[in-house]
Design a protein around this motif. Sequence first.
Motif, PDB file in Angstrom:
ATOM      1  N   ALA A  63      -5.000 -10.179  -3.559  1.00  0.00           N
ATOM      2  CA  ALA A  63      -6.235  -9.774  -3.392  1.00  0.00           C
ATOM      3  C   ALA A  63      -7.181 -10.013  -4.545  1.00  0.00           C
ATOM      4  O   ALA A  63      -6.681  -9.804  -5.694  1.00  0.00           O
ATOM      5  N   SER A  64      -8.568 -10.300  -4.349  1.00  0.00           N
ATOM      6  CA  SER A  64      -9.309 -10.785  -5.346  1.00  0.00           C
ATOM      7  C   SER A  64      -9.912  -9.370  -5.938  1.00  0.00           C
ATOM      8  O   SER A  64      -9.812  -8.302  -5.125  1.00  0.00           O
ATOM      9  N   PRO A  65     -10.225  -9.298  -7.322  1.00  0.00           N
ATOM     10  CA  PRO A  65     -10.735  -7.948  -7.625  1.00  0.00           C
ATOM     11  C   PRO A  65     -11.917  -7.622  -6.778  1.00  0.00           C
ATOM     12  O   PRO A  65     -12.024  -6.273  -6.590  1.00  0.00           O
ATOM     13  N   ALA A  66     -12.851  -8.406  -6.397  1.00  0.00           N
ATOM     14  CA  ALA A  66     -14.148  -7.920  -5.518  1.00  0.00           C
ATOM     15  C   ALA A  66     -13.614  -7.328  -4.313  1.00  0.00           C
ATOM     16  O   ALA A  66     -13.987  -6.299  -3.802  1.00  0.00           O
ATOM     17  N   ALA A  67     -12.593  -8.146  -3.716  1.00  0.00           N
ATOM     18  CA  ALA A  67     -12.097  -7.543  -2.337  1.00  0.00           C
ATOM     19  C   ALA A  67     -11.332  -6.128  -2.567  1.00  0.00           C
ATOM     20  O   ALA A  67     -11.610  -5.341  -1.694  1.00  0.00           O
ATOM     21  N   ALA A  68     -10.554  -6.215  -3.524  1.00  0.00           N
ATOM     22  CA  ALA A  68      -9.813  -4.920  -3.669  1.00  0.00           C
ATOM     23  C   ALA A  68     -10.796  -3.716  -4.035  1.00  0.00           C
ATOM     24  O   ALA A  68     -10.572  -2.648  -3.351  1.00  0.00           O
ATOM     25  N   THR A  69     -11.909  -3.836  -4.661  1.00  0.00           N
ATOM     26  CA  THR A  69     -12.865  -2.816  -4.891  1.00  0.00           C
ATOM     27  C   THR A  69     -13.250  -2.289  -3.854  1.00  0.00           C
ATOM     28  O   THR A  69     -13.716  -1.095  -3.406  1.00  0.00           O
ATOM     29  N   VAL A  93       0.909  -1.266  -0.009  1.00  0.00           N
ATOM     30  CA  VAL A  93       0.021  -0.024  -0.015  1.00  0.00           C
ATOM     31  C   VAL A  93       0.758   1.352   0.122  1.00  0.00           C
ATOM     32  O   VAL A  93       0.383   2.421  -0.499  1.00  0.00           O
ATOM     33  N   LEU A  94       2.086   0.983   0.272  1.00  0.00           N
ATOM     34  CA  LEU A  94       2.809   2.121   0.356  1.00  0.00           C
ATOM     35  C   LEU A  94       3.281   2.719  -1.222  1.00  0.00           C
ATOM     36  O   LEU A  94       3.721   3.772  -1.136  1.00  0.00           O
ATOM     37  N   VAL A  95       3.225   1.679  -2.088  1.00  0.00           N
ATOM     38  CA  VAL A  95       3.406   1.795  -3.301  1.00  0.00           C
ATOM     39  C   VAL A  95       2.293   2.384  -3.951  1.00  0.00           C
ATOM     40  O   VAL A  95       1.990   3.375  -4.676  1.00  0.00           O
ATOM     41  N   VAL A  96       1.137   1.647  -3.619  1.00  0.00           N
ATOM     42  CA  VAL A  96      -0.303   2.141  -4.167  1.00  0.00           C
ATOM     43  C   VAL A  96      -0.659   3.435  -4.208  1.00  0.00           C
ATOM     44  O   VAL A  96      -1.078   4.120  -5.035  1.00  0.00           O
ATOM     45  N   ILE A  97      -0.712   3.907  -2.895  1.00  0.00           N
ATOM     46  CA  ILE A  97      -1.129   5.318  -2.311  1.00  0.00           C
ATOM     47  C   ILE A  97      -0.815   6.428  -3.217  1.00  0.00           C
ATOM     48  O   ILE A  97      -1.312   7.032  -3.728  1.00  0.00           O
ATOM     49  N   PRO A  98       0.930   6.449  -3.295  1.00  0.00           N
ATOM     50  CA  PRO A  98       1.488   7.707  -4.061  1.00  0.00           C
ATOM     51  C   PRO A  98       1.371   7.475  -5.483  1.00  0.00           C
ATOM     52  O   PRO A  98       0.807   8.552  -6.032  1.00  0.00           O
ATOM     53  N   LEU A  99       1.296   6.259  -6.209  1.00  0.00           N
ATOM     54  CA  LEU A  99       0.995   6.353  -7.421  1.00  0.00           C
ATOM     55  C   LEU A  99      -0.451   6.687  -8.013  1.00  0.00           C
ATOM     56  O   LEU A  99      -0.686   7.245  -8.953  1.00  0.00           O
ATOM     57  N   ALA A 100      -1.200   5.946  -7.121  1.00  0.00           N
ATOM     58  CA  ALA A 100      -2.789   6.308  -7.500  1.00  0.00           C
ATOM     59  C   ALA A 100      -2.958   7.685  -7.169  1.00  0.00           C
ATOM     60  O   ALA A 100      -3.810   8.330  -7.982  1.00  0.00           O
ATOM     61  N   SER A 101      -2.498   8.447  -6.341  1.00  0.00           N
ATOM     62  CA  SER A 101      -2.637  10.152  -6.116  1.00  0.00           C
ATOM     63  C   SER A 101      -2.389  10.678  -7.203  1.00  0.00           C
ATOM     64  O   SER A 101      -3.021  11.830  -7.483  1.00  0.00           O
ATOM     65  N   ILE A 102      -1.343  10.163  -7.960  1.00  0.00           N
ATOM     66  CA  ILE A 102      -1.044  10.996  -9.283  1.00  0.00           C
ATOM     67  C   ILE A 102      -2.133  11.144 -10.105  1.00  0.00           C
ATOM     68  O   ILE A 102      -2.428  11.972 -10.849  1.00  0.00           O
ATOM     69  N   LEU A 103      -3.289  10.102 -10.178  1.00  0.00           N
ATOM     70  CA  LEU A 103      -4.227  10.180 -11.170  1.00  0.00           C
ATOM     71  C   LEU A 103      -5.464  11.287 -10.617  1.00  0.00           C
ATOM     72  O   LEU A 103      -6.206  11.485 -11.408  1.00  0.00           O
ATOM     73  N   GLY A 104      -5.230  11.843  -9.483  1.00  0.00           N
ATOM     74  CA  GLY A 104      -6.098  13.048  -8.746  1.00  0.00           C
ATOM     75  C   GLY A 104      -5.709  14.382  -9.664  1.00  0.00           C
ATOM     76  O   GLY A 104      -6.726  15.048  -9.563  1.00  0.00           O
ATOM     77  N   MET A 105      -4.765  14.118 -10.606  1.00  0.00           N
ATOM     78  CA  MET A 105      -4.343  15.354 -11.708  1.00  0.00           C
ATOM     79  C   MET A 105      -5.264  15.364 -12.883  1.00  0.00           C
ATOM     80  O   MET A 105      -4.994  16.096 -13.728  1.00  0.00           O
ATOM     81  N   THR A 106      -6.230  14.305 -13.156  1.00  0.00           N
ATOM     82  CA  THR A 106      -6.822  14.279 -14.381  1.00  0.00           C
ATOM     83  C   THR A 106      -8.104  15.028 -14.141  1.00  0.00           C
ATOM     84  O   THR A 106      -8.247  15.522 -13.112  1.00  0.00           O
ATOM     85  N   PRO A 107      -8.854  15.240 -15.314  1.00  0.00           N
ATOM     86  CA  PRO A 107      -9.954  16.416 -15.179  1.00  0.00           C
ATOM     87  C   PRO A 107     -11.111  15.993 -14.753  1.00  0.00           C
ATOM     88  O   PRO A 107     -12.200  16.128 -15.070  1.00  0.00           O
ATOM     89  N   PHE A 108     -10.960  15.096 -13.683  1.00  0.00           N
ATOM     90  CA  PHE A 108     -11.954  14.734 -12.876  1.00  0.00           C
ATOM     91  C   PHE A 108     -12.170  15.352 -11.499  1.00  0.00           C
ATOM     92  O   PHE A 108     -11.027  15.388 -11.105  1.00  0.00           O
ATOM     93  N   PRO A 109     -13.169  15.706 -10.988  1.00  0.00           N
ATOM     94  CA  PRO A 109     -13.182  16.301  -9.616  1.00  0.00           C
ATOM     95  C   PRO A 109     -12.525  15.406  -8.702  1.00  0.00           C
ATOM     96  O   PRO A 109     -13.191  14.228  -8.212  1.00  0.00           O
ATOM     97  N   GLY A 160      -7.458   3.158 -10.497  1.00  0.00           N
ATOM     98  CA  GLY A 160      -6.094   2.859 -10.499  1.00  0.00           C
ATOM     99  C   GLY A 160      -5.802   2.095  -9.256  1.00  0.00           C
ATOM    100  O   GLY A 160      -4.691   1.390  -9.294  1.00  0.00           O
ATOM    101  N   THR A 161      -6.320   2.737  -8.340  1.00  0.00           N
ATOM    102  CA  THR A 161      -5.984   1.967  -6.922  1.00  0.00           C
ATOM    103  C   THR A 161      -6.209   0.556  -6.914  1.00  0.00           C
ATOM    104  O   THR A 161      -5.543  -0.417  -6.509  1.00  0.00           O
ATOM    105  N   VAL A 162      -7.329   0.195  -7.592  1.00  0.00           N
ATOM    106  CA  VAL A 162      -7.837  -1.373  -7.673  1.00  0.00           C
ATOM    107  C   VAL A 162      -6.868  -2.189  -8.325  1.00  0.00           C
ATOM    108  O   VAL A 162      -6.197  -3.158  -8.142  1.00  0.00           O
ATOM    109  N   GLY A 163      -6.504  -1.635  -9.483  1.00  0.00           N
ATOM    110  CA  GLY A 163      -5.572  -2.051 -10.533  1.00  0.00           C
ATOM    111  C   GLY A 163      -4.061  -2.324 -10.007  1.00  0.00           C
ATOM    112  O   GLY A 163      -3.475  -3.224 -10.207  1.00  0.00           O
TER     113      GLY A 163
END
Length: 342
Positions: free
Chosen positions: A304-310, A268-284, A293-296
Amino acid sequence: MSDSERWPTLVGFGAAVLVLAALLALVGAEDVITEFQKARPSVVLAVVVAATVWLSAWGLALQAVLGAMGVRIGPLRAIGVFTGAMFANNVTPFGQAGGEPVSALLISKATDCEYETGLAAIASIDVLHFMPSIGFAIVGLGVFGTRVVAGDQNLVAGLVAVTVLCLGFVLAAVAGWRYRYEIERQAERVVPGVVRRIVGIVPRVTPPSRANVRRRIGRFFDSIDRVASDPATLVRASVLSAIGWFALSMSLWLSLVAIGTTVPVVAVLVVIPLASILGMTPFPGGTGPVESGTVGLILSLTAASPAAATAAVVIHRGITYWGTTLAGWTITTLVGVRRGIA
């Protein structure tokens, strides 16, 4: 905010809903609901605590930066102001880039400082948050890659990409500091004309004089310079930023634990910083891309299973995004800034 100004946000949230719907359809909505129902309330409460630590640490980092600028603000008020700033980031396209002007207005109103000082403070915080996040990602990829799936080409590629990103940021920061006076001179030369042209088309608004705009630009750069020249503030704010990133990562880890899925903390130390970069997309607030991106990333780094991750991401984002947005909306309303963005 007029109807024409509100449309980008509404369209952004509409697009985010479509992205989230596609994610649920791909994973299986019924499977996600089944996993979500496994959530243990006591652990979900721990997620709330982790999110509170995250906001508190970053709010105290803002207090440190404002203190270096000569603006005094109490710790609780600083945390509240930062939470309000997060609301602005969460409801505007391009995340922090879109929310910074409103965040600066909130800071100036809450502390009675100049607007450009508030803008310099929130800009400084954004820069200071970058290094710890990339540091966590590099450490996480390195440890996770060697201990869990040594030799995985995806992890190697990720480590190289994050390292390059970090080096690029460092070089840009060094260049910006070295040539800061030239940047200030160019800003004073170009920005006043741009501001006067933009404001000139707004009905019943008198464009500011070039001298006034130049003075404001000068105060902005002076505020940045005061923070950058204060090693104690830089260290304190950076440590608080790192604590915040770790707490935010633990929020995701605990969200997975809540539904009975345990993954390595370094993942999760990898997931959180990398996923946060997607916060700069044109979505609120990056809503839609951040969740997807976090699920991926969780699926690519853990078992983790896809359902559990989601389901875990729903808990995590429900608290850290929607919970923060609601709290920030309340604060901006009380401070009196909401009329400028809603």
